[in-house]
Design an enzyme around this catalytic site. Structure first.
Site, mmCIF file in Angstrom:
data_model
loop_
_atom_site.group_PDB
_atom_site.id
_atom_site.type_symbol
_atom_site.label_atom_id
_atom_site.label_comp_id
_atom_site.label_asym_id
_atom_site.label_seq_id
_atom_site.Cartn_x
_atom_site.Cartn_y
_atom_site.Cartn_z
ATOM 1 N N ASP A 7 34.381 43.925 -66.174
ATOM 2 C CA ASP A 7 34.483 45.080 -65.287
ATOM 3 C C ASP A 7 33.109 45.208 -64.631
ATOM 4 O O ASP A 7 32.186 45.761 -65.221
ATOM 5 C CB ASP A 7 34.835 46.344 -66.084
ATOM 6 C CG ASP A 7 34.981 47.554 -65.183
ATOM 7 O OD1 ASP A 7 35.527 47.418 -64.076
ATOM 8 O OD2 ASP A 7 34.533 48.645 -65.589
ATOM 9 N N GLU A 68 37.470 42.034 -62.313
ATOM 10 C CA GLU A 68 38.112 43.031 -61.454
ATOM 11 C C GLU A 68 37.801 42.721 -59.995
ATOM 12 O O GLU A 68 36.645 42.518 -59.632
ATOM 13 C CB GLU A 68 37.624 44.436 -61.804
ATOM 14 C CG GLU A 68 38.332 45.504 -61.003
ATOM 15 C CD GLU A 68 37.936 46.903 -61.422
ATOM 16 O OE1 GLU A 68 38.531 47.415 -62.381
ATOM 17 O OE2 GLU A 68 37.021 47.457 -60.798
ATOM 18 N N ASP A 141 33.909 51.477 -69.207
ATOM 19 C CA ASP A 141 33.739 50.132 -68.628
ATOM 20 C C ASP A 141 34.115 49.059 -69.645
ATOM 21 O O ASP A 141 34.665 48.022 -69.288
ATOM 22 C CB ASP A 141 32.289 49.922 -68.180
ATOM 23 C CG ASP A 141 31.802 51.032 -67.280
ATOM 24 O OD1 ASP A 141 32.093 50.986 -66.082
ATOM 25 O OD2 ASP A 141 31.152 51.965 -67.801
#
Length: 185
Positions: A7, A68, A141
């Site tokens: 992330d 991501e 996160d």
């Protein structure tokens, strides 16, 4: 399949490693966050993220890295930092020959919670449940990185079948034995 989820972020880059196959219980092998100081020079922050990701790659030896996909936000500065951290993750994996998959936040949320509009608390709760953890990973996160890995493990078989079907439906237009023509000068 062992997947390292990333992330991306400049201040907090979430990292999580999940192992398993679609349809079977998954196992978390590690979760954490690579942190950089907000007041540090951008180049040094990116180096710190690279070193952190490299350490995770060394320790866990994933078969794939799921990152991501950067999406447009109103804050251009945030998007740029996210894109830079994302590029570092992709570079680290590619340098080692590890395939990289990109997933949008809504794909990840839908895969893990059933809704592409789930909030961070819902994602954290489902990650906790799916990986049979005692508590949600903190910060968010870290949970998001695990969700990315879970999403890829679950989606990979279907994505592979789609790619194979697409390749079979579109045969090459140039035969493998086509003669090479020399262009006159």
């Amino acid at each position: 399949m062992r997947v390292l989820g990333v992330d991306p972020g400049l201040t907090r880059c979430g990292i999580g490693v999940v192992e398993g196959v679609a349809g079977r219980p998954l196992t978390m092998l590690g979760v954490g966050v690579v942190r950089t100081p907000a007041d540090a020079e951008i180049g040094m922050r990116l180096v710190a993220i690279e070193q952190g990701i490299e350490a995770w790659l060394d320790e866990h030896k994933p078969e794939l890295v799921a990152v991501e996909r950067v999406f447009a936000q109103h804050n251009v500065r945030t998007v740029m930092g996210t894109a830079q951290a994302s590029a570092v993750a992709m570079l680290c994996a590619s340098r080692r020959g590890i395939p990289v998959a990109l997933h949008t936040p809504s794909e990840v949320k839908a895969a893990v919670t059933g809704s592409g509009r789930a909030d961070k608390a819902q994602v954290g709760a489902m990650v906790t449940r799916l990986l049979r953890l005692a508590a949600p990973p903190k910060p968010a996160d870290a949970a998001d990185a695990l969700a990315l890995a879970i999403c890829h493990i679950w989606r990979a078989p279907a994505l592979n079948r789609l790619q194979q079907a697409h390749a079979a439906a579109r045969p090459s237009r140039i035969p493998a034995t086509a003669p090479v023509r020399k262009v006159p000068r």
